[in-house]
Enzyme design. Structure first.
Site, short mmCIF file in Angstrom:
data_model
loop_
_atom_site.label_atom_id
_atom_site.label_comp_id
_atom_site.label_asym_id
_atom_site.label_seq_id
_atom_site.Cartn_x
_atom_site.Cartn_y
_atom_site.Cartn_z
N LYS A 164 0.84 -1.22 0.00
CA LYS A 164 0.00 0.00 0.00
C LYS A 164 0.86 1.25 0.00
CE LYS A 164 -1.86 1.59 4.10
NZ LYS A 164 -1.61 3.01 4.38
N ASN A 165 1.86 1.27 0.90
CA ASN A 165 2.61 2.50 1.09
C ASN A 165 3.68 2.75 0.02
OD1 ASN A 165 0.96 3.02 3.21
ND2 ASN A 165 2.41 2.40 4.80
N ARG A 167 -3.92 10.30 3.28
CA ARG A 167 -2.94 11.36 3.51
C ARG A 167 -2.09 11.64 2.27
NH1 ARG A 167 -3.39 13.46 8.01
NH2 ARG A 167 -1.31 14.35 7.81
N VAL A 227 6.87 6.67 17.33
CA VAL A 227 6.59 7.30 16.03
C VAL A 227 5.30 8.15 16.08
CG1 VAL A 227 6.24 6.91 13.56
CG2 VAL A 227 7.84 5.47 14.83
N ASP A 284 -5.77 12.40 12.59
CA ASP A 284 -6.69 11.28 12.57
C ASP A 284 -6.56 10.49 13.86
OD1 ASP A 284 -4.44 9.81 12.28
OD2 ASP A 284 -4.79 9.25 10.21
N1 EPU Z 1 5.50 14.33 11.30
C1 EPU Z 1 5.58 15.66 11.65
N2 EPU Z 1 5.64 16.59 10.65
C2 EPU Z 1 5.61 16.25 9.33
C3 EPU Z 1 5.53 14.89 8.98
C4 EPU Z 1 5.46 13.94 10.00
O1 EPU Z 1 5.61 16.00 12.85
O2 EPU Z 1 5.67 17.15 8.48
C5 EPU Z 1 5.41 13.31 12.37
C6 EPU Z 1 4.07 12.57 12.33
O3 EPU Z 1 3.06 13.28 13.00
C7 EPU Z 1 4.41 11.26 13.00
C8 EPU Z 1 5.86 11.02 12.56
O4 EPU Z 1 6.36 12.28 12.14
O5 EPU Z 1 4.38 11.41 14.39
C9 EPU Z 1 6.01 10.01 11.44
O6 EPU Z 1 5.27 10.42 10.30
P1 EPU Z 1 5.70 10.05 8.81
O7 EPU Z 1 5.66 11.29 7.99
O8 EPU Z 1 6.96 9.25 8.85
O9 EPU Z 1 4.52 9.10 8.40
P2 EPU Z 1 3.59 9.19 7.12
O10 EPU Z 1 4.39 9.38 5.91
O11 EPU Z 1 2.44 10.10 7.39
C10 EPU Z 1 3.77 6.63 6.58
C11 EPU Z 1 2.78 5.51 6.41
C12 EPU Z 1 2.24 5.10 7.77
C13 EPU Z 1 3.40 4.64 8.64
C14 EPU Z 1 4.42 5.78 8.75
C15 EPU Z 1 5.65 5.41 9.55
C16 EPU Z 1 1.87 6.01 4.26
C17 EPU Z 1 0.70 6.44 3.45
N3 EPU Z 1 1.71 5.97 5.56
O12 EPU Z 1 3.01 7.71 7.13
O13 EPU Z 1 1.39 3.99 7.55
O14 EPU Z 1 2.93 4.28 9.91
O15 EPU Z 1 4.83 6.20 7.43
O16 EPU Z 1 6.33 4.38 8.93
O17 EPU Z 1 2.93 5.68 3.72
C18 EPU Z 1 -0.52 2.69 7.76
O18 EPU Z 1 -0.15 2.12 6.72
O19 EPU Z 1 -1.49 2.30 8.46
C19 EPU Z 1 0.19 3.88 8.19
C20 EPU Z 1 -0.28 4.72 9.13
#
Ligand code: EPU
Length: 432
Positions: free
Chosen positions: A21-22, A90, A327, A114
């Site tokens: 998915k990701n 997202r 995280v 969320d």
């Molecule tokens: N964060 C910030 N500022 C930002 C971006 C992120 O503070 O500008 C914080 C977030 O709030 C969080 C942490 O950094 O506390 C990690 O966020 P990250 O950006 O790494 O996650 P993401 O890209 O939003 C992806 C996956 C998630 C997975 C995380 C960590 C996708 C669509 N989602 O999210 O997957 O948990 O990386 O590996 O790729 C899931 O599949 O259920 C899921 C939530």
């Protein structure tokens, strides 16, 4: 929609992983960087991929899917305004970089927090701004432009955010000059995205110590790429095999993506065998499982998306385990549901671990004690988010009797036809 599950049966057999998915959702967005067709093999049939296809179509992409192969072509960007989609994910924020690169302007909706935390995008915005984007933050959307084009620069991410790393890479591949991302995320899905972009003509170097170098090119072309198997699905099925005392061959699971999880599984008393074409997961003896100390982290650490299915296993372990989530600040909502089914999980604001943690002394419920072993009983549950939803399914499959899980659309966002595939392993699960 809901699942009715009659638990208490051993699950056995083979299950093939869907495309990740990701990775799949990001690759759809990456394809916008060229007017030529991109072909994505092993494309998963999941809700999040559907929502992302809607997004791409809304800005001008033509998409066809046949036999798990998706072809996407965006001959021209009809609009650079991404409107808020009714079913949210997202991904829209990731369209900023490619739209700025291709047409110099973009508008994407602001998505709120969320069920797992506020999920800000400040790191994305700062990186794109450093590359020359002007981004105005309105109450409901970001309005971005790059009148003089994007340019490469040195970017130090405050936290190795997966999304911010991807957004910066997507913006940098067509930017003028060199972009260097320090403290980048290096999840396997990011490497997979980089491989696709390389096939499209990009120049991207994965350096040591979380540094990624991107030399901008003038133009990208179409490419064919096979999406990596979903490692989060693999972990869910591995926990299911060990929790029900069965034996499941997870086809296409890759050891290289799962090293940390495989160590944890063996420490708690589960076992696996890496064979040609996949990994076989099972419980090797009738001894009770052992407790563990888990701390989630960015790759190559123990992934945050794995703690929920693992927590279910720990409810069956002989003794007290701890989980420290570093995280996301709010990813233990599901503990309440598991407790309703007989588990004994206490959520804590303290850091129960050694890893540096952004949530220290900030009052977030980001750690948990799990006491076991506990007999689990069926219940009526409502899914909170994707990963807690899979924990609900695993618990319901262990607990003897009938459980009802409502709101399974959330699970369909990330797991392909989960009920159908679990039935092939012997699960008694019906969708109503
Ligand atoms: N964060 C910030 N500022 C930002 C971006 C992120 O503070 O500008 C914080 C977030 O709030 C969080 C942490 O950094 O506390 C990690 O966020 P990250 O950006 O790494 O996650 P993401 O890209 O939003 C992806 C996956 C998630 C997975 C995380 C960590 C996708 C669509 N989602 O999210 O997957 O948990 O990386 O590996 O790729 C899931 O599949 O259920 C899921 C939530």
């Amino acid at each position: 929609m809901k699942f009715i599950i009659n638990g208490g049966k051993q699950l056995n057999g083979e299950i093939k992983l869907a495309g990740a998915k990701n990775a799949a959702t990001k690759m759809l967005v990456a394809s916008i960087l060229t007017a030529e067709p991109c072909v994505l093999e092993n494309f998963p049939e999941i809700g999040d991929a559907q929502i992302t296809q809607e997004l791409c179509r809304s800005i001008g992409s033509e998409i066809t899917v046949a036999d798990g192969v998706l072809t996407i072509r965006t001959p021209e960007i009809k609009t650079s305004k991404v409107v808020s989609l009714s079913r949210r994910n997202r991904i829209p924020i990731l369209a900023l970089g490619p739209l700025l690169a291709r047409v110099g302007e973009a508008e994407v909706p602001i998505l709120g927090g969320d069920k797992i935390g506020p999920r800000p995008v400040d790191i994305h915005i700062d990186a794109l701004t450093a590359m020359g984007a002007k981004i105005e933050i309105l109450p409901d959307r970001y309005v971005a432009s790059a009148p003089n084009g994007l340019h490469g620069t040195k970017i130090e991410l405050r936290y190795p955010s997966v999304g911010a790393t991807e957004n910066t890479i997507l913006a940098a591949v067509l930017a003028a000059g060199r972009t260097v991302i320090h403290n980048a995320a290096i999840e396997p899905e990011i490497t997979d995205l980089i491989e696709m972009l390389q096939k499209m003509g990009a120049i991207i170097e994965l350096g040591a110590n979380r540094v990624i170098y991107i030399d901008g090119v003038k133009k990208l072309h179409g490419a064919t790429h096979r999406i990596m198997p979903d490692r989060n699905e693999a972990v869910s099925f591995a926990c299911l095999a060990v929790a029900t005392g069965g034996k499941i061959l997870v086809k296409e699971a890759r050891q290289e993506d799962l090293i940390t999880f495989l160590n944890t599984l063996r420490r708690v008393g589960g076992e696996y065998e890496v064979i040609k074409g996949g990994i076989l997961f099972f419980k090797p003896n009738s001894e009770p499982l052992k407790p563990a100390v888990i701390e989630t982290d960015t790759h190559p650490g123990f992934m945050t998306d794995w703690q929920q299915p693992l927590a279910v296993l720990l409810t069956q372990a002989n003794g007290a385990s701890t989980i420290h989530e570093t995280v996301y600040e709010d990813r233990f909502g599901y503990a309440q549901d598991l407790n309703l089914m007989g588990a004994d999980i206490k959520v804590e604001t303290r850091c129960l671990g050694e890893l540096p943690c952004r949530f220290k002394n900030r009052g977030f419920n980001h750690s948990a004690f799990v006491a076991g072993p506990k007999e689990l009983r069926p219940a009526q549950l409502v899914v909170r988010d994707l990963r807690s939803g899979i924990a609900h399914i695993i618990v319901a499959l262990i607990a003897k009797g009938e459980s009802v899980i409502e709101g399974v659309e959330e699970i369909d966002r990330g797991y392909e036809r989960i009920d159908e595939r679990l039935r092939q392993l012997g699960a008694d699960i019906r969708r109503m």
